[in-house]
Every structure is written in C-alpha cells, then in structure tokens.
Design a protein around this motif. Structure first.
Motif, short mmCIF file in Angstrom:
data_model
loop_
_atom_site.label_atom_id
_atom_site.label_comp_id
_atom_site.label_asym_id
_atom_site.label_seq_id
_atom_site.Cartn_x
_atom_site.Cartn_y
_atom_site.Cartn_z
N VAL A 52 60.83 33.92 87.15
CA VAL A 52 61.52 32.80 87.79
C VAL A 52 62.75 32.34 87.00
N VAL A 53 62.56 32.03 85.74
CA VAL A 53 63.61 31.34 84.98
C VAL A 53 64.83 32.22 84.75
N VAL A 54 64.62 33.41 84.22
CA VAL A 54 65.77 34.27 83.88
C VAL A 54 66.59 34.64 85.12
N PRO A 55 65.99 35.03 86.23
CA PRO A 55 66.81 35.33 87.40
C PRO A 55 67.67 34.16 87.86
N LEU A 56 67.14 32.95 87.76
CA LEU A 56 67.91 31.78 88.18
C LEU A 56 69.01 31.45 87.17
N LEU A 57 68.74 31.68 85.89
CA LEU A 57 69.79 31.48 84.88
C LEU A 57 70.90 32.51 85.07
N ILE A 58 70.53 33.73 85.39
CA ILE A 58 71.55 34.76 85.66
C ILE A 58 72.37 34.39 86.88
N LEU A 117 75.97 26.26 80.85
CA LEU A 117 74.59 25.81 80.77
C LEU A 117 73.62 26.97 80.96
N SER A 118 74.00 27.90 81.82
CA SER A 118 73.17 29.08 82.04
C SER A 118 73.08 29.92 80.77
N CYS A 119 74.20 30.06 80.06
CA CYS A 119 74.19 30.78 78.78
C CYS A 119 73.23 30.13 77.80
N SER A 120 73.31 28.82 77.73
CA SER A 120 72.42 28.09 76.82
C SER A 120 70.96 28.37 77.16
N GLY A 121 70.65 28.37 78.43
CA GLY A 121 69.28 28.65 78.85
C GLY A 121 68.84 30.06 78.52
N LEU A 122 69.76 31.03 78.64
CA LEU A 122 69.42 32.42 78.33
C LEU A 122 69.21 32.62 76.83
N ALA A 163 67.33 41.30 80.05
CA ALA A 163 68.30 41.06 81.11
C ALA A 163 69.28 39.96 80.70
N GLY A 164 68.76 38.92 80.05
CA GLY A 164 69.62 37.84 79.58
C GLY A 164 70.58 38.31 78.51
N TRP A 165 70.09 39.13 77.59
CA TRP A 165 70.95 39.68 76.54
C TRP A 165 72.14 40.42 77.15
N ALA A 166 71.87 41.26 78.14
CA ALA A 166 72.94 42.03 78.78
C ALA A 166 73.98 41.12 79.44
N VAL A 167 73.51 40.06 80.09
CA VAL A 167 74.43 39.12 80.74
C VAL A 167 75.28 38.40 79.70
N LEU A 168 74.65 37.95 78.63
CA LEU A 168 75.38 37.25 77.58
C LEU A 168 76.42 38.14 76.92
N CYS A 169 76.09 39.39 76.70
CA CYS A 169 77.06 40.33 76.13
C CYS A 169 78.28 40.47 77.04
#
Length: 211
Positions: free
Chosen positions: A43-49, A62-67, A74-80
């Motif tokens: 739930v959480v990571v898909p919504l943050l992405i 704010l999404s970055c902070s949450g990730l 998946a979050g690591w890849a998005v942040l990169c």
C-alpha cells in the motif's frame, strides 16, 4: 498500532494524491504513516511513488521523505531517478536525504557523484547534512566531500565543508591507516579558511581548530 480496518481507504488516498491539488495530496501522503510496516510494500510504497510523479514539487518532496522512511527497492530506484533528473532542487535535496537513510555504504557513491554534478546549494547542503555526522562515513570519504564543499561559491556550502573538517580534526582521522595525514590536511585547510570572505566560514574554521 492501529487495526487495518481503522486505516484510511487506499482508494481514497490514491484519488487525493493524484488529484493535482496539493491541499488534498499532502494530507493523504501524511496519512500513509498510519499504515503498519506489513502494509509498506502493498500500500504505502505504491502511493508514495504515485506522489513522486505529481506536478507539484511539494508533493514530490513529501513523497521522497516518505520513501526514505518506508524503504524498499522500488523506492530506492525512484529516489535515484529523482536525484538525477528532477527539475526542482527541493525535490533533489529531499531525494538525497532519503537515499542516505538506506545506509552510507550503499548511498555514498551515488551521493558523492551527485554532489560533484549538482551545484544547487540546497542539494549540496542536504548531502552534507545527511552524511556529515554519519558514524559509518570513512575519513577519506569525508575529506573528499569537504574538499569539494569548501571550494563552492556558496558560503553555506563552505560552512558545511568546514564543519566536516572540524570533525576530522576532532576525531583525529578515526581508525584510518592514513589518519595522521588526513588530520594534518584537515587542520591545514581550516587554517586557510580563517581567511574566507564569509564570517560564518571563519567562525566554523576557528571552532574546528579548537576541537
């Protein structure tokens, strides 16, 4: 920990996050903190992405902070990607801070390259703040970061680099095999920085030499 039945409706959160209205999206993202750890991946990571893909930079930040809090591959890849490509320095800075939470050993090469390539003062200061006090940072890594920081045109970045030099003097190079060399270089640079044109840098240099 709240029962799952008492949690916000993920569908409603998704609608709010993707609405294009930050006044709806921001509270929805904040509401993700209520979900337990076992709902992170589903739930959480898909919504943050989803939040990281929105137009408003505040929503992406704010999404970055949450990730950074709810860590995942998946979050690591998005942040990169955001660290390299986002057009807003606020978002890149938040992505850098979040990546540091994944651990120094993993994030250091990426953050080092970003520090060299991204000259936005906000991004550079975020990287300095995220790494400067990390116990796992090798003295050699800290010195490399400090050298670049004190050469920056922005005084705030130079202050951050000067404070790192102070840490190296205070810790006497730690357990590094070349500790005496690192400590001596840090002290020499601090002495030079006493002539800096920014009084904040001068104060940080004096403080570092008194460590």
């Amino acid at each position: 920990m709240p029962e799952f039945s008492s949690l916000p409706d993920p569908s409603a959160l998704r609608a709010a996050i993707s609405s294009g209205d930050p006044t709806r999206a921001m509270p929805a993202l904040a509401g993700l903190r209520e979900f337990p750890e076992d709902q992170t991946e589903a739930v959480v990571v898909p919504l943050l992405i989803l939040g990281s893909e929105q137009e408003a930079f505040l929503v992406r930040s704010l999404s970055c902070s949450g990730l950074g809090v709810r860590r995942s591959e998946a979050g690591w890849a998005v942040l990169c990607r955001l660290l390299r490509e986002d057009e807003d320095a606020n978002v890149r800075a938040e992505a850098a801070n979040a990546l540091a939470s994944y651990g120094v050993a993993r994030s250091w090469p990426l953050l080092r390259d970003s520090f060299s390539a991204d000259h936005a003062w906000l991004v550079r200061c975020s990287i300095l703040a995220a790494l400067a006090e990390q116990p796992a940072m090798e003295p050699g890594w800290l010195m490399a970061l400090a050298r670049e920081a004190i050469a920056d045109a922005d005084g705030t970045v130079r202050v951050g680099g000067t404070e790192i030099l102070g840490r190296l003097v205070r810790e006497q190079g730690g357990a590094a095999t070349d500790a005496p060399v690192i400590t001596a270089e840090a002290r020499s640079l601090l002495q030079r920085l006493q002539q800096d044109g920014d009084h904040r840098v001068v104060a940080a240099a004096l403080n570092g030499l008194q460590s």
